[in-house]
Design a protein around this motif. Structure first.
Motif, short mmCIF file in Angstrom:
data_model
loop_
_atom_site.label_atom_id
_atom_site.label_comp_id
_atom_site.label_asym_id
_atom_site.label_seq_id
_atom_site.Cartn_x
_atom_site.Cartn_y
_atom_site.Cartn_z
N GLU A 127 -39.19 -20.91 -17.92
CA GLU A 127 -38.05 -19.80 -17.79
C GLU A 127 -38.58 -18.40 -17.57
O GLU A 127 -38.15 -17.46 -16.82
CB GLU A 127 -37.04 -19.78 -18.90
N LEU A 128 -39.82 -18.03 -18.30
CA LEU A 128 -40.50 -16.73 -18.23
C LEU A 128 -41.52 -16.55 -17.22
O LEU A 128 -42.08 -15.63 -17.16
CB LEU A 128 -40.75 -16.33 -19.82
N GLN A 129 -41.97 -17.54 -16.60
CA GLN A 129 -42.90 -17.52 -15.73
C GLN A 129 -42.47 -17.01 -14.26
O GLN A 129 -42.01 -17.66 -13.39
CB GLN A 129 -43.52 -19.09 -15.37
N VAL A 130 -42.33 -15.61 -14.20
CA VAL A 130 -41.85 -15.00 -13.08
C VAL A 130 -42.84 -14.02 -12.68
O VAL A 130 -43.86 -13.72 -13.37
CB VAL A 130 -40.34 -14.16 -13.47
N PRO A 131 -42.76 -13.59 -11.29
CA PRO A 131 -43.76 -12.72 -10.82
C PRO A 131 -43.89 -11.51 -11.66
O PRO A 131 -45.13 -10.90 -11.49
CB PRO A 131 -43.15 -12.50 -9.59
N GLU A 132 -42.80 -10.93 -12.26
CA GLU A 132 -42.85 -9.87 -13.01
C GLU A 132 -44.11 -9.81 -14.40
O GLU A 132 -44.19 -8.82 -14.90
CB GLU A 132 -41.60 -9.24 -13.56
N LEU A 133 -44.58 -10.85 -14.64
CA LEU A 133 -45.38 -11.06 -15.41
C LEU A 133 -46.66 -10.21 -15.07
O LEU A 133 -47.64 -10.00 -16.01
CB LEU A 133 -45.90 -12.47 -15.81
N ARG A 144 -40.31 -6.47 -23.30
CA ARG A 144 -39.63 -7.34 -23.90
C ARG A 144 -40.14 -8.85 -22.93
O ARG A 144 -40.12 -9.88 -23.71
CB ARG A 144 -38.26 -7.15 -23.64
N LEU A 145 -40.21 -8.80 -21.94
CA LEU A 145 -40.63 -9.90 -21.19
C LEU A 145 -42.08 -10.33 -21.50
O LEU A 145 -42.34 -11.68 -22.05
CB LEU A 145 -41.05 -9.69 -19.51
N PHE A 146 -42.97 -9.62 -21.78
CA PHE A 146 -44.30 -10.00 -22.26
C PHE A 146 -44.36 -10.51 -23.79
O PHE A 146 -44.96 -11.48 -23.97
CB PHE A 146 -45.13 -8.68 -22.03
N TYR A 147 -43.41 -9.67 -24.42
CA TYR A 147 -43.36 -10.34 -25.95
C TYR A 147 -42.84 -11.71 -26.10
O TYR A 147 -43.23 -12.42 -26.73
CB TYR A 147 -42.53 -9.25 -26.56
N ALA A 148 -41.64 -11.85 -25.27
CA ALA A 148 -40.88 -13.27 -25.40
C ALA A 148 -42.03 -14.05 -24.88
O ALA A 148 -42.16 -15.34 -25.39
CB ALA A 148 -39.96 -13.35 -24.30
#
Length: 258
Positions: A127-133, A144-148
């Motif tokens: 779910e969290l593997q998005v280009p915004e990483l 918050r994305l990196f932390y999650a």
């Protein structure tokens, strides 16, 4: 009067959620047909863990104004009610497609939390593997994305990758959205000591640290902008608020008399 109570609710939301909730409830009693009032009431109820009330208020607000900006909060309310499947339906529904990037990321974080609620940690990572990483700019939603993502990696036992993303989260978290510094320090086996504008990481076992960071050969001083590396909060989104206000919550009797 209603506007004053809405302002008070917004300012108190981060510091005194219960008083913020009281202000929002008063505003809702006086102006329940205004979408912004129902939104404020929903967010205030969410801040004190009244999941069903928050969900009802935000649904009502969406019917009034057609705004989908609080889908992540609504999905998180479903999680709070023990219904992760419904949270996933919201996160992957058609209404989510037109959201801004920040709002989509918040939904992803909630969806990952729902997957973890269901015991599927690997699906949470997907779910969290998005280009915004790959984002490098310091924005609250990036932290918050990196932390999650780091938190899920750690649960999967991928410690080195988790350390990297906790480090990235700490590097871009300029507003203190997460406790990435503390999580990273725990992985490194060190403690964090604030000295002026710097953050000193020191070996908790080193008895010489009390002599000061200047005499500490093993310690490392990390500036506020920790590194140039790109940079993630818990699975639940929360809003921050400015300082407390002195506005009082009058009773209905006082309002009628005035």
């Amino acid at each position: 009067m209603v506007a004053k109570h809405l302002v008070a609710a917004g300012e108190l939301l981060g510091e005194d959620p219960e008083r913020a909730y009281q202000h929002a409830v008063y505003a809702r009693r006086k102006a329940s047909r205004i979408g912004a009032v129902r939104e404020a009431a929903g967010l205030a109820a969410y801040s004190v863990g009244k999941w069903q009330e928050a969900l009802s208020e935000l649904r009502a607000a969406r019917r009034m104004n057609g705004r989908n900006v609080y889908l992540a909060v609504m999905a998180d309310c479903e999680r709070g009610l023990g219904r992760p499947e419904r949270a996933l339906e919201i996160a992957h529904g058609p209404e989510a497609e037109g959201l801004e990037t920040a709002e989509q990321i918040e939904l992803r974080i909630v969806a990952a939390g729902a997957r973890r609620d269901m015991g599927d940690v690997r699906a949470a990572l997907v779910e969290l593997q998005v280009p915004e990483l790959k984002e490098r700019r310091a924005r609250p939603w990036v932290a918050r994305l990196f932390y999650a993502y780091a938190d899920v990696l750690l649960e999967l036992g991928r410690t080195e990758e988790a350390r990297e993303y906790f480090s990235r989260a700490a590097a871009v978290d300029q507003e203190g959205e997460t406790d990435a510094d503390e999580r990273l320090a725990a992985l490194e086996g060190v403690e964090i000591v604030d000295i002026g504008e710097d953050v000193v990481w020191s070996d908790a076992e080193d008895p010489d640290f009390e002599d000061g960071p200047g005499d500490q050969a093993a310690g490392m001083t990390v500036p506020a902008d920790m590194s140039e590396a790109p940079a993630g909060d818990e699975d639940s989104p929360r809003g921050a608020a400015p300082d407390e206000t002195d506005a009082e919550v009058p009773s209905d009797r006082e309002d009628e008399s005035s």
